[in-house]
Design a protein around this motif. Structure first.
Motif, mmCIF file in Angstrom:
data_model
loop_
_atom_site.group_PDB
_atom_site.id
_atom_site.type_symbol
_atom_site.label_atom_id
_atom_site.label_comp_id
_atom_site.label_asym_id
_atom_site.label_seq_id
_atom_site.Cartn_x
_atom_site.Cartn_y
_atom_site.Cartn_z
ATOM 1 N N ALA A 31 0.834 -1.199 0.000
ATOM 2 C CA ALA A 31 0.000 0.000 0.000
ATOM 3 C C ALA A 31 0.868 1.247 0.000
ATOM 4 O O ALA A 31 1.978 1.253 0.519
ATOM 5 N N SER A 32 0.353 2.317 -0.597
ATOM 6 C CA SER A 32 1.080 3.577 -0.663
ATOM 7 C C SER A 32 0.330 4.648 0.106
ATOM 8 O O SER A 32 -0.902 4.648 0.166
ATOM 9 N N GLY A 33 1.091 5.570 0.710
ATOM 10 C CA GLY A 33 0.495 6.692 1.405
ATOM 11 C C GLY A 33 0.156 7.804 0.437
ATOM 12 O O GLY A 33 0.369 7.706 -0.775
ATOM 13 N N SER A 34 -0.357 8.914 0.970
ATOM 14 C CA SER A 34 -0.754 10.041 0.130
ATOM 15 C C SER A 34 0.438 10.673 -0.573
ATOM 16 O O SER A 34 0.287 11.349 -1.585
ATOM 17 N N ASN A 35 1.658 10.445 -0.038
ATOM 18 C CA ASN A 35 2.862 10.980 -0.668
ATOM 19 C C ASN A 35 3.440 10.031 -1.715
ATOM 20 O O ASN A 35 4.511 10.291 -2.269
ATOM 21 N N GLY A 36 2.744 8.933 -1.970
ATOM 22 C CA GLY A 36 3.192 7.990 -2.982
ATOM 23 C C GLY A 36 4.236 7.007 -2.507
ATOM 24 O O GLY A 36 4.646 6.121 -3.260
ATOM 25 N N LEU A 37 4.676 7.124 -1.261
ATOM 26 C CA LEU A 37 5.680 6.212 -0.720
ATOM 27 C C LEU A 37 5.012 4.942 -0.205
ATOM 28 O O LEU A 37 3.883 4.981 0.279
ATOM 29 N N PRO A 38 5.700 3.813 -0.299
ATOM 30 C CA PRO A 38 5.128 2.577 0.244
ATOM 31 C C PRO A 38 4.972 2.672 1.758
ATOM 32 O O PRO A 38 5.845 3.208 2.450
ATOM 33 N N LEU A 39 3.851 2.180 2.258
ATOM 34 C CA LEU A 39 3.588 2.183 3.694
ATOM 35 C C LEU A 39 4.044 0.857 4.293
ATOM 36 O O LEU A 39 3.665 -0.209 3.813
ATOM 37 N N GLY A 40 4.835 0.933 5.332
ATOM 38 C CA GLY A 40 5.237 -0.276 6.025
ATOM 39 C C GLY A 40 4.091 -0.828 6.857
ATOM 40 O O GLY A 40 2.999 -0.262 6.920
ATOM 41 N N SER A 41 4.340 -1.944 7.518
ATOM 42 C CA SER A 41 3.310 -2.573 8.339
ATOM 43 C C SER A 41 3.970 -3.331 9.483
ATOM 44 O O SER A 41 5.157 -3.654 9.439
ATOM 45 N N GLY A 42 3.176 -3.585 10.529
ATOM 46 C CA GLY A 42 3.663 -4.362 11.658
ATOM 47 C C GLY A 42 4.342 -3.539 12.734
ATOM 48 O O GLY A 42 5.021 -4.098 13.595
ATOM 49 N N PHE A 43 4.159 -2.214 12.721
ATOM 50 C CA PHE A 43 4.754 -1.338 13.733
ATOM 51 C C PHE A 43 3.890 -0.092 13.854
ATOM 52 O O PHE A 43 2.958 0.112 13.074
ATOM 53 N N ASP A 44 4.219 0.771 14.832
ATOM 54 C CA ASP A 44 3.396 1.959 15.083
ATOM 55 C C ASP A 44 3.957 3.228 14.451
ATOM 56 O O ASP A 44 3.206 4.070 13.972
ATOM 57 N N PHE A 45 5.266 3.390 14.487
ATOM 58 C CA PHE A 45 5.872 4.601 13.937
ATOM 59 C C PHE A 45 7.352 4.349 13.682
ATOM 60 O O PHE A 45 7.888 3.293 14.040
ATOM 61 N N TYR A 46 7.995 5.321 13.034
ATOM 62 C CA TYR A 46 9.435 5.254 12.786
ATOM 63 C C TYR A 46 10.181 6.205 13.718
ATOM 64 O O TYR A 46 9.657 7.249 14.117
ATOM 65 N N VAL A 47 11.433 5.872 13.990
ATOM 66 C CA VAL A 47 12.401 6.831 14.513
ATOM 67 C C VAL A 47 13.472 7.025 13.446
ATOM 68 O O VAL A 47 14.104 6.056 13.010
ATOM 69 N N LEU A 48 13.632 8.261 13.011
ATOM 70 C CA LEU A 48 14.739 8.614 12.129
ATOM 71 C C LEU A 48 15.896 9.044 13.019
ATOM 72 O O LEU A 48 15.803 10.047 13.726
ATOM 73 N N ALA A 49 16.973 8.278 13.007
ATOM 74 C CA ALA A 49 18.139 8.565 13.843
ATOM 75 C C ALA A 49 19.205 9.251 12.999
ATOM 76 O O ALA A 49 19.742 8.659 12.060
#
Length: 235
Positions: free
Chosen positions: A37-55
């Motif tokens: 699935a893709s988000g509104s920005n056209g990027l693929p949406l991941g699954s199986g987690f709640d959010f990302y941390v960009l380190a």
């Protein structure tokens, strides 16, 4: 007309059932191609987690702390690096997954990974981040690295951290405020500075699966609040 025998009826039902079990092109469902699935920005949406941390790692601090153990590709004398992507980490509201089973290979091919060396500073780090974190994103290697780059491009590094005007020392909370001021939508509850040995080591930013800024209590609570952090220069 003779009545159909039981065997003929059974054979006809079997053919119908086999036809229903196939996709329109005759491919069994288990083998049919699936699409992320893709988000509104056209990027693929991941699954199986709640959010990302960009380190975002302050590369000179990494090279200084790790010393002889530091990655030579990242810490070469001719690489004047500031903030680099340490990783994009799938998270739960409490805790995080790691080293998840994946249909993708453990090793990131060089022909794929080298396209991201402007974002993640070494092939070794790219491979490690995929195995430990990317494998838990529900994405392929190519999709994960694409989202990782997009996450980095979403964040504006404050001008205060430009290499030609670098402060010698910084307050951890003031560093957070500088990122918040440069990135509309980011809040104090969605960013954390990490420090080590009195050095600014990393800035961690919480993002939704579609890469919007969001709060993250556990990450924020574990942030550094030291008022006088050293910011080492490259080289």
């Amino acid at each position: 007309m003779a009545r159909p025998t039981f065997l003929r009826v059974l054979l006809g039902l079997t053919v119908l059932m086999l036809g229903a079990a196939c996709s329109d092109d005759g491919t069994p469902p288990a083998q049919a191609e699936t699409h992320q699935a893709s988000g509104s920005n056209g990027l693929p949406l991941g699954s199986g987690f709640d959010f990302y941390v960009l380190a975002l790692s302050w590369s000179p601090a990494y090279c200084l702390v790790e010393g002889d153990r530091a990655n030579r590709q990242q810490c070469a004398e001719d690489r004047d690096l500031g903030f680099v992507v340490h990783g994009l980490w799938p998270q739960f509201e409490n805790g995080y997954p790691e080293f998840c089973p994946s249909r993708e290979p453990d090793r990131v091919p060089s022909q794929l990974g080298r396209n991201y060396l402007d974002t993640v500073p070494s092939m070794g780090l790219i491979g490690h981040q995929w195995r430990k974190h990317g494998s838990c994103s529900g994405l392929t290697q190519a999709e994960y690295l694409k989202v990782l780059r997009a996450a980095r491009e979403q964040v504006v590094v404050p001008k205060a951290f430009a290499l030609d005007r670098l402060p010698a020392r910084v307050d951890a909370l003031e560093a957070e405020d500088a990122f918040i001021a440069a990135n509309p939508g980011m809040t104090r509850e969605g960013i954390a500075v990490k420090c080590q040995r009195g050095l600014l080591r990393e800035v961690r930013i919480c993002m939704t699966p579609s890469l919007g800024f969001r709060s993250c209590g556990e990450i924020d609570r574990n942030g550094c609040t030291i008022e006088d952090l050293n910011v080492p220069e490259p080289g």
